[in-house]
Design an enzyme around this catalytic site. Sequence first.
Site, mmCIF file in Angstrom:
data_model
loop_
_atom_site.group_PDB
_atom_site.id
_atom_site.type_symbol
_atom_site.label_atom_id
_atom_site.label_comp_id
_atom_site.label_asym_id
_atom_site.label_seq_id
_atom_site.Cartn_x
_atom_site.Cartn_y
_atom_site.Cartn_z
ATOM 1 N N GLN A 199 -0.164 7.259 -3.341
ATOM 2 C CA GLN A 199 0.974 7.033 -3.951
ATOM 3 C C GLN A 199 2.350 7.706 -3.318
ATOM 4 O O GLN A 199 3.448 6.956 -3.211
ATOM 5 C CB GLN A 199 1.032 7.645 -5.396
ATOM 6 C CG GLN A 199 2.236 7.216 -6.338
ATOM 7 C CD GLN A 199 2.334 6.017 -6.530
ATOM 8 O OE1 GLN A 199 1.424 5.329 -6.977
ATOM 9 N NE2 GLN A 199 3.515 5.159 -6.257
ATOM 10 N N CYS A 243 5.611 6.205 -10.474
ATOM 11 C CA CYS A 243 4.242 5.623 -9.819
ATOM 12 C C CYS A 243 3.703 4.441 -10.682
ATOM 13 O O CYS A 243 3.152 3.509 -10.245
ATOM 14 C CB CYS A 243 3.362 6.785 -9.406
ATOM 15 S SG CYS A 243 2.522 7.557 -10.961
ATOM 16 N N ASP A 250 6.981 11.015 -14.156
ATOM 17 C CA ASP A 250 5.602 10.209 -13.989
ATOM 18 C C ASP A 250 4.972 10.497 -15.813
ATOM 19 O O ASP A 250 5.935 11.181 -16.425
ATOM 20 C CB ASP A 250 4.408 11.063 -13.322
ATOM 21 C CG ASP A 250 3.003 10.411 -13.305
ATOM 22 O OD1 ASP A 250 3.024 8.959 -13.746
ATOM 23 O OD2 ASP A 250 2.212 10.959 -12.781
ATOM 24 N N ARG A 275 2.683 0.005 -1.893
ATOM 25 C CA ARG A 275 1.446 0.635 -2.001
ATOM 26 C C ARG A 275 0.485 -0.188 -1.292
ATOM 27 O O ARG A 275 -0.268 0.252 -0.397
ATOM 28 C CB ARG A 275 0.861 0.572 -3.451
ATOM 29 C CG ARG A 275 1.237 1.598 -4.298
ATOM 30 C CD ARG A 275 0.964 3.070 -4.083
ATOM 31 N NE ARG A 275 -0.243 3.245 -3.931
ATOM 32 C CZ ARG A 275 -1.154 3.686 -4.981
ATOM 33 N NH1 ARG A 275 -0.670 3.663 -6.162
ATOM 34 N NH2 ARG A 275 -2.474 3.806 -4.651
ATOM 35 N N HIS A 318 -2.446 12.644 -5.446
ATOM 36 C CA HIS A 318 -2.097 11.394 -5.453
ATOM 37 C C HIS A 318 -1.670 10.915 -4.214
ATOM 38 O O HIS A 318 -0.399 10.439 -4.115
ATOM 39 C CB HIS A 318 -1.550 10.573 -6.699
ATOM 40 C CG HIS A 318 -1.832 9.439 -6.837
ATOM 41 N ND1 HIS A 318 -2.894 8.417 -5.974
ATOM 42 C CD2 HIS A 318 -1.279 8.364 -7.616
ATOM 43 C CE1 HIS A 318 -2.755 7.196 -6.340
ATOM 44 N NE2 HIS A 318 -1.926 7.085 -7.697
ATOM 45 N N ARG A 338 -11.383 7.467 -6.626
ATOM 46 C CA ARG A 338 -10.667 7.686 -7.675
ATOM 47 C C ARG A 338 -11.473 8.608 -8.923
ATOM 48 O O ARG A 338 -12.276 7.985 -9.421
ATOM 49 C CB ARG A 338 -9.918 6.732 -8.592
ATOM 50 C CG ARG A 338 -9.154 7.118 -9.630
ATOM 51 C CD ARG A 338 -8.317 6.112 -10.372
ATOM 52 N NE ARG A 338 -6.902 6.029 -9.422
ATOM 53 C CZ ARG A 338 -5.925 5.683 -9.879
ATOM 54 N NH1 ARG A 338 -5.712 5.056 -11.201
ATOM 55 N NH2 ARG A 338 -4.839 5.513 -9.286
#
Length: 303
Positions: free
Chosen positions: A135, A262, A223, A290, A132, A105
């Site tokens: 996700q 998310c 988001d 996830r 991402h 990340r």
Amino acid sequence: MIPRTPPRHFLDLSDQPASVLRQLLDDAVIRKRGARYSDRLRGRTLALLFEKPSTRTRVSFEVAMRQLGGDVIVLSGLELQRTRGESIADTARVLSRYVDAIMLRTADPAELFGLAAHASVPVINGLTAHSHPCQVLADVMTFEEARGPIAGQTIAWTGDGNNVAASWIEAAAQFGFTLRLATPPAYRPRSQVVDWARKRGAMIHMTDDPIEAVQGARAVVTDTFVSMSDDPATDKTHLLGPYQVNAALMAHAAPDAIFLHCLPAHRGEEVSADVIDGLQSLVFDEAENRLHLQKSLLAWVLG
Ligand code: CP
Ligand code: NVA
């Protein structure tokens, strides 16, 4: 000399054939319904590198690896010599001698691609400023679990045209759904990703009107207004305020529309508390998925 098979990296949804993404989703559904634990990855080690904070990605990857019988090393922030100038290429070569896969990340996508270019083990994108993908695979899984196949459906995004939005755009091309995005003109998604998706025949509609985007949609997605990689000096919230998902906006979506985010969320900013904590919200299924998806991904990259 026997040529070495290149590692199976997972860097973006655009890199994989749609059939692989579908296989990952189908496998995750089976894992969710079936046995939680296996020995499939016994003796394998996953390194998780975090240059940015994480709750879900960190814990879901760690638990996924352990439930598959494997081991995990978590390294964050200043722990690597990378912060004292060691190159990403040398970091990749060294870690490849110790571990079987690396998740990164980082804000900078060039770090991720540099790591993948020099690693001889699979590299997984655990979020960059540009995308991402893990996700959004879990998001598609969550939609399909609730509403059936996503192909042919209309999904709405409202808010910042950020990394998660970019992976949704790639997903629209890969899974064949219509994606309507409402963002302020200043915060549209990057044109490269939109162009890539449209060239693949994806139905991507962009507007600055959230009501237009949400009209009749089967899922409304948003988001945080400010992402981890954004410049903290820039105040984006005044332009993004009108893009909040609230009950009035949800009323324009299909009557059975679901709400996805998310997480982490900021109630009262990008989403009202009544929507995220209401009946249409599937955000905690999304977070759970996830884990199942991570297991499919790990089994696939280490296949
Ligand atoms: N959604 C997500 O990636 O959450 P974390 O930042 O907690 O990993
Ligand atoms: N867009 C958000 C996602 C967090 C999981 C960020 O990059 O901070």
